[in-house]
Design a protein around this motif. Structure first.
Motif, PDB file in Angstrom:
ATOM      1  N   GLN A 172       0.851  -1.192   0.000  1.00 22.98           N
ATOM      2  CA  GLN A 172       0.000   0.000   0.000  1.00 22.98           C
ATOM      3  C   GLN A 172       0.884   1.239   0.000  1.00 22.98           C
ATOM      4  N   PHE A 173       0.506   2.187  -0.802  1.00 17.46           N
ATOM      5  CA  PHE A 173       1.228   3.454  -0.870  1.00 17.46           C
ATOM      6  C   PHE A 173       0.187   4.559  -0.907  1.00 17.46           C
ATOM      7  N   TYR A 174       0.290   5.501   0.000  1.00 18.84           N
ATOM      8  CA  TYR A 174      -0.677   6.587   0.093  1.00 18.84           C
ATOM      9  C   TYR A 174      -0.018   7.888  -0.371  1.00 18.84           C
ATOM     10  N   PRO A 175      -0.254   8.286  -1.616  1.00 18.26           N
ATOM     11  CA  PRO A 175       0.386   9.494  -2.143  1.00 18.26           C
ATOM     12  C   PRO A 175       0.132  10.734  -1.287  1.00 18.26           C
ATOM     13  N   GLY A 176      -1.082  10.860  -0.760  1.00 14.62           N
ATOM     14  CA  GLY A 176      -1.385  12.032   0.073  1.00 14.62           C
ATOM     15  C   GLY A 176      -0.494  12.101   1.297  1.00 14.62           C
ATOM     16  N   LEU A 190      13.011  -2.786   0.191  1.00 19.10           N
ATOM     17  CA  LEU A 190      12.572  -3.186   1.533  1.00 19.10           C
ATOM     18  C   LEU A 190      11.344  -4.077   1.473  1.00 19.10           C
ATOM     19  N   PHE A 191      10.444  -3.806   0.565  1.00 24.76           N
ATOM     20  CA  PHE A 191       9.242  -4.613   0.402  1.00 24.76           C
ATOM     21  C   PHE A 191       9.599  -6.022  -0.054  1.00 24.76           C
ATOM     22  N   ASP A 192      10.611  -6.135  -0.890  1.00 25.79           N
ATOM     23  CA  ASP A 192      10.978  -7.407  -1.493  1.00 25.79           C
ATOM     24  C   ASP A 192      11.959  -8.230  -0.651  1.00 25.79           C
ATOM     25  N   CYS A 193      12.451  -7.677   0.463  1.00 33.07           N
ATOM     26  CA  CYS A 193      13.407  -8.386   1.315  1.00 33.07           C
ATOM     27  C   CYS A 193      12.720  -9.513   2.081  1.00 33.07           C
ATOM     28  N   ASP A 194      13.530 -10.445   2.558  1.00 35.78           N
ATOM     29  CA  ASP A 194      13.015 -11.530   3.388  1.00 35.78           C
ATOM     30  C   ASP A 194      13.770 -11.528   4.707  1.00 35.78           C
ATOM     31  N   PRO A 195      13.138 -11.153   5.799  1.00 34.22           N
ATOM     32  CA  PRO A 195      11.757 -10.715   5.916  1.00 34.22           C
ATOM     33  C   PRO A 195      11.595  -9.271   5.434  1.00 34.22           C
TER      34      PRO A 195
END
Length: 68
Positions: free
Chosen positions: A8-12, A38-43
């Motif tokens: 999820q990314f909230y531009p506002g 960071l999203f793709d790292c494990d964990p």
């Protein structure tokens, strides 16, 4: 942990944050690349490495990296 297909990314929220709004184009690109990494790292959310490693991840040159 199962791979999560999206983040999820909230531009506002991003634009209302003064620190993000003031980023240069190069710094914003590096920031976005790091977020995706960071999203793709494990964990997810864990990233370790040297400055040289982070510089390569962001696609930055030496002169850019020192400003970023």
């Amino acid at each position: 942990m199962a791979n999560i297909p999206a983040m999820q990314f909230y531009p506002g929220d991003f634009w209302r944050e003064p620190g993000c709004r003031g980023l240069s184009c190069a710094a914003m690109g590096a920031y976005c690349r790091l977020l995706v990494t960071l999203f793709d790292c494990d964990p997810p959310g864990t990233l370790t490495g040297t400055h040289d490693y982070l510089k390569r991840l962001t696609g930055s040159h030496d002169s850019e990296w020192s400003r970023i």
